[in-house]
Design an enzyme around this catalytic site. Structure first.
Site, PDB file in Angstrom:
ATOM      1  N   ASN A 124      -5.030  -2.500   6.010  1.00  0.00           N
ATOM      2  CA  ASN A 124      -4.516  -1.202   6.411  1.00  0.00           C
ATOM      3  C   ASN A 124      -5.399  -0.596   7.505  1.00  0.00           C
ATOM      4  O   ASN A 124      -6.624  -0.771   7.504  1.00  0.00           O
ATOM      5  CB  ASN A 124      -4.303  -0.245   5.238  1.00  0.00           C
ATOM      6  CG  ASN A 124      -5.435  -0.184   4.234  1.00  0.00           C
ATOM      7  OD1 ASN A 124      -6.257  -1.082   4.151  1.00  0.00           O
ATOM      8  ND2 ASN A 124      -5.489   0.885   3.478  1.00  0.00           N
ATOM      9  N   GLU A 139      -5.892   3.029   9.356  1.00  0.00           N
ATOM     10  CA  GLU A 139      -5.542   4.452   9.290  1.00  0.00           C
ATOM     11  C   GLU A 139      -5.822   5.158  10.613  1.00  0.00           C
ATOM     12  O   GLU A 139      -6.297   4.547  11.571  1.00  0.00           O
ATOM     13  CB  GLU A 139      -6.300   5.092   8.119  1.00  0.00           C
ATOM     14  CG  GLU A 139      -5.905   4.430   6.806  1.00  0.00           C
ATOM     15  CD  GLU A 139      -6.505   5.074   5.574  1.00  0.00           C
ATOM     16  OE1 GLU A 139      -7.503   5.819   5.689  1.00  0.00           O
ATOM     17  OE2 GLU A 139      -5.976   4.817   4.480  1.00  0.00           O
ATOM     18  N   CYS A 194       0.102   0.081   6.932  1.00  0.00           N
ATOM     19  CA  CYS A 194      -0.274  -0.663   5.719  1.00  0.00           C
ATOM     20  C   CYS A 194      -0.636  -2.110   6.049  1.00  0.00           C
ATOM     21  O   CYS A 194      -0.226  -2.665   7.085  1.00  0.00           O
ATOM     22  CB  CYS A 194       0.882  -0.674   4.731  1.00  0.00           C
ATOM     23  SG  CYS A 194       1.284   0.940   4.044  1.00  0.00           S
ATOM     24  N   GLU A 202       0.420  -4.864   4.731  1.00  0.00           N
ATOM     25  CA  GLU A 202       1.577  -5.771   4.817  1.00  0.00           C
ATOM     26  C   GLU A 202       2.198  -5.717   6.207  1.00  0.00           C
ATOM     27  O   GLU A 202       2.526  -6.750   6.811  1.00  0.00           O
ATOM     28  CB  GLU A 202       2.649  -5.359   3.792  1.00  0.00           C
ATOM     29  CG  GLU A 202       2.198  -5.402   2.352  1.00  0.00           C
ATOM     30  CD  GLU A 202       1.651  -4.063   1.866  1.00  0.00           C
ATOM     31  OE1 GLU A 202       0.856  -3.434   2.588  1.00  0.00           O
ATOM     32  OE2 GLU A 202       2.005  -3.665   0.744  1.00  0.00           O
ATOM     33  N   CYS A 220       4.650  -0.166  -0.398  1.00  0.00           N
ATOM     34  CA  CYS A 220       5.348   1.113  -0.193  1.00  0.00           C
ATOM     35  C   CYS A 220       6.758   0.876   0.350  1.00  0.00           C
ATOM     36  O   CYS A 220       7.111  -0.224   0.773  1.00  0.00           O
ATOM     37  CB  CYS A 220       4.543   2.010   0.749  1.00  0.00           C
ATOM     38  SG  CYS A 220       4.749   1.626   2.500  1.00  0.00           S
TER      39      CYS A 220
HETATM   40  N1  THU Z   1      -1.421   0.926   1.624  1.00  0.00           N
HETATM   41  C1  THU Z   1      -1.257  -0.363   2.029  1.00  0.00           C
HETATM   42  O1  THU Z   1      -1.886  -0.809   2.993  1.00  0.00           O
HETATM   43  N2  THU Z   1      -0.382  -1.139   1.349  1.00  0.00           N
HETATM   44  C2  THU Z   1       0.272  -0.751   0.210  1.00  0.00           C
HETATM   45  O2  THU Z   1       1.005  -1.551  -0.365  1.00  0.00           O
HETATM   46  C3  THU Z   1       0.087   0.605  -0.326  1.00  0.00           C
HETATM   47  C4  THU Z   1      -0.693   1.539   0.535  1.00  0.00           C
HETATM   48  C5  THU Z   1      -2.424   1.753   2.335  1.00  0.00           C
HETATM   49  C6  THU Z   1      -1.908   2.865   3.183  1.00  0.00           C
HETATM   50  C7  THU Z   1      -3.119   3.773   3.240  1.00  0.00           C
HETATM   51  O3  THU Z   1      -4.003   3.308   4.251  1.00  0.00           O
HETATM   52  C8  THU Z   1      -3.799   3.576   1.893  1.00  0.00           C
HETATM   53  O4  THU Z   1      -3.281   2.353   1.387  1.00  0.00           O
HETATM   54  C9  THU Z   1      -3.545   4.693   0.899  1.00  0.00           C
HETATM   55  O5  THU Z   1      -2.194   4.944   0.776  1.00  0.00           O
END
Ligand code: THU
Length: 132
Positions: free
Chosen positions: A42, A44, A53, A55, A86
């Site tokens: 991920n 940000e 994310c 994925e 998500c």
């Molecule tokens: N996140 C992912 O990378 N994958 C998921 O399946 C769930 C959430 C990340 C997004 C964000 O950077 C952090 O997790 C918190 O939501």
């Protein structure tokens, strides 16, 4: 590569996560039909809503390198049970991965659940829906 090895790789990918805001690392491994491995984490942003994310990072990396056919996706996060992708990721996964493709969800304590793209997002809106 076994699922356990792929999960280990996904865990390593999570170490690259850029997560100054959530402090919640997630790692993903996408396996192409030629057994190539694409890692994702991920990423940000100070504009919080722009977080990408793990994925989707893996999928976008693959597409940008000309890889279009996939046979497995693995995702890991420090959740109570196996991490669950998500909604936005489910839609993106459905765009590029066939419905029967396995998705392995794991957590950092060894919990593992295998599902499929179709189970994650039944009735997905797909490219075929644009063809009428
Ligand atoms: N996140 C992912 O990378 N994958 C998921 O399946 C769930 C959430 C990340 C997004 C964000 O950077 C952090 O997790 C918190 O939501």
């Amino acid at each position: 590569m076994t699922d356990l090895e792929l999960i280990e790789l996904a865990k390593k990918a999570s170490h690259f996560a850029y997560i100054p805001y959530s402090k919640f690392p997630v790692g993903a491994v996408l396996v192409t039909d030629n057994d190539e491995i694409i890692l994702g984490c991920n990423v940000e942003n100070a504009s919080y809503g722009l977080a990408n994310c793990a994925e989707r990072t893996a999928i976008f990396k693959a597409i940008s390198e000309g890889k279009r056919n996939f046979k497995k996706l693995v995702v890991i996060g420090d959740t109570e049970g196996p991490i669950s992708p998500c909604g936005a990721c489910r839609q993106v996964i459905s765009e590029f991965c066939h419905g029967d493709m396995p998705v392995i969800m794991a957590n950092m304590n060894g919990a593992i659940k295998e599902t499929t793209v179709r189970e994650l997002l039944p009735w997905a809106f797909t490219p075929m829906d644009l063809e009428k």
